[in-house]
Design a protein around this motif. Sequence first.
Motif, PDB file in Angstrom:
ATOM      1  N   GLN A  20      -5.390  -7.875  14.430  1.00 24.98           N
ATOM      2  CA  GLN A  20      -6.812  -8.184  14.345  1.00 24.98           C
ATOM      3  C   GLN A  20      -7.664  -6.942  14.105  1.00 24.98           C
ATOM      4  O   GLN A  20      -8.819  -7.046  13.747  1.00 24.98           O
ATOM      5  N   TYR A  21      -7.113  -5.760  14.297  1.00 32.30           N
ATOM      6  CA  TYR A  21      -7.854  -4.518  14.108  1.00 32.30           C
ATOM      7  C   TYR A  21      -7.730  -4.037  12.668  1.00 32.30           C
ATOM      8  O   TYR A  21      -6.657  -4.102  12.084  1.00 32.30           O
ATOM      9  N   PRO A  22      -8.814  -3.515  12.094  1.00 36.16           N
ATOM     10  CA  PRO A  22      -8.685  -2.917  10.750  1.00 36.16           C
ATOM     11  C   PRO A  22      -7.882  -1.623  10.855  1.00 36.16           C
ATOM     12  O   PRO A  22      -7.888  -0.961  11.893  1.00 36.16           O
ATOM     13  N   PRO A  23      -7.180  -1.249   9.798  1.00 39.80           N
ATOM     14  CA  PRO A  23      -6.404  -0.001   9.856  1.00 39.80           C
ATOM     15  C   PRO A  23      -7.337   1.209   9.987  1.00 39.80           C
ATOM     16  O   PRO A  23      -8.424   1.232   9.409  1.00 39.80           O
ATOM     17  N   LEU A  24      -6.902   2.173  10.773  1.00 43.37           N
ATOM     18  CA  LEU A  24      -7.695   3.391  10.957  1.00 43.37           C
ATOM     19  C   LEU A  24      -7.587   4.258   9.706  1.00 43.37           C
ATOM     20  O   LEU A  24      -6.491   4.522   9.223  1.00 43.37           O
ATOM     21  N   PRO A  25      -8.722   4.705   9.168  1.00 45.63           N
ATOM     22  CA  PRO A  25      -8.676   5.548   7.969  1.00 45.63           C
ATOM     23  C   PRO A  25      -8.204   6.963   8.291  1.00 45.63           C
ATOM     24  O   PRO A  25      -8.192   7.385   9.447  1.00 45.63           O
ATOM     25  N   ASP A  26      -7.829   7.687   7.248  1.00 46.82           N
ATOM     26  CA  ASP A  26      -7.405   9.081   7.403  1.00 46.82           C
ATOM     27  C   ASP A  26      -8.565   9.957   7.859  1.00 46.82           C
ATOM     28  O   ASP A  26      -8.379  10.890   8.632  1.00 46.82           O
ATOM     29  N   ARG A  27      -9.766   9.630   7.392  1.00 49.57           N
ATOM     30  CA  ARG A  27     -10.953  10.397   7.776  1.00 49.57           C
ATOM     31  C   ARG A  27     -12.039   9.415   8.196  1.00 49.57           C
ATOM     32  O   ARG A  27     -12.302   8.440   7.493  1.00 49.57           O
ATOM     33  N   LEU A  28     -12.671   9.680   9.333  1.00 49.05           N
ATOM     34  CA  LEU A  28     -13.664   8.767   9.879  1.00 49.05           C
ATOM     35  C   LEU A  28     -14.801   9.559  10.504  1.00 49.05           C
ATOM     36  O   LEU A  28     -14.561  10.577  11.149  1.00 49.05           O
ATOM     37  N   SER A  29     -16.029   9.081  10.302  1.00 51.27           N
ATOM     38  CA  SER A  29     -17.211   9.739  10.842  1.00 51.27           C
ATOM     39  C   SER A  29     -18.037   8.748  11.643  1.00 51.27           C
ATOM     40  O   SER A  29     -18.123   7.573  11.290  1.00 51.27           O
ATOM     41  N   VAL A  30     -18.677   9.237  12.700  1.00 46.36           N
ATOM     42  CA  VAL A  30     -19.560   8.422  13.524  1.00 46.36           C
ATOM     43  C   VAL A  30     -20.916   8.235  12.854  1.00 46.36           C
ATOM     44  O   VAL A  30     -21.574   7.217  13.040  1.00 46.36           O
TER      45      VAL A  30
END
Length: 82
Positions: A6-16
């Motif tokens: 149910q969770y989207p895949p975590l990207p290689d780079r992520l910003s708040v």
Amino acid sequence: MNDTTQYPPLPDRLSVDPRSPYHVAAVFEHDVGIKLNGKERNDVEEYCISEGWISVAAGKARDRKGNPLMIKVKGVVEAFYR
């Protein structure tokens, strides 16, 4: 956390920061945890797994637009859902 489909895949780079091109709103609907060199960090503003760095605020210092000054800390980065 038995079923992670149910969770989207975590990207290689992520910003708040929502103004960043690396901001993915669907990921922030769930709790995301970041480990740097095996220690969990709670003050991460941005990360990149492939390049091995996280970006954290440099104390209370601010730039001229009022945004916190950021420092890159290098190491082994691991992102996960809590």
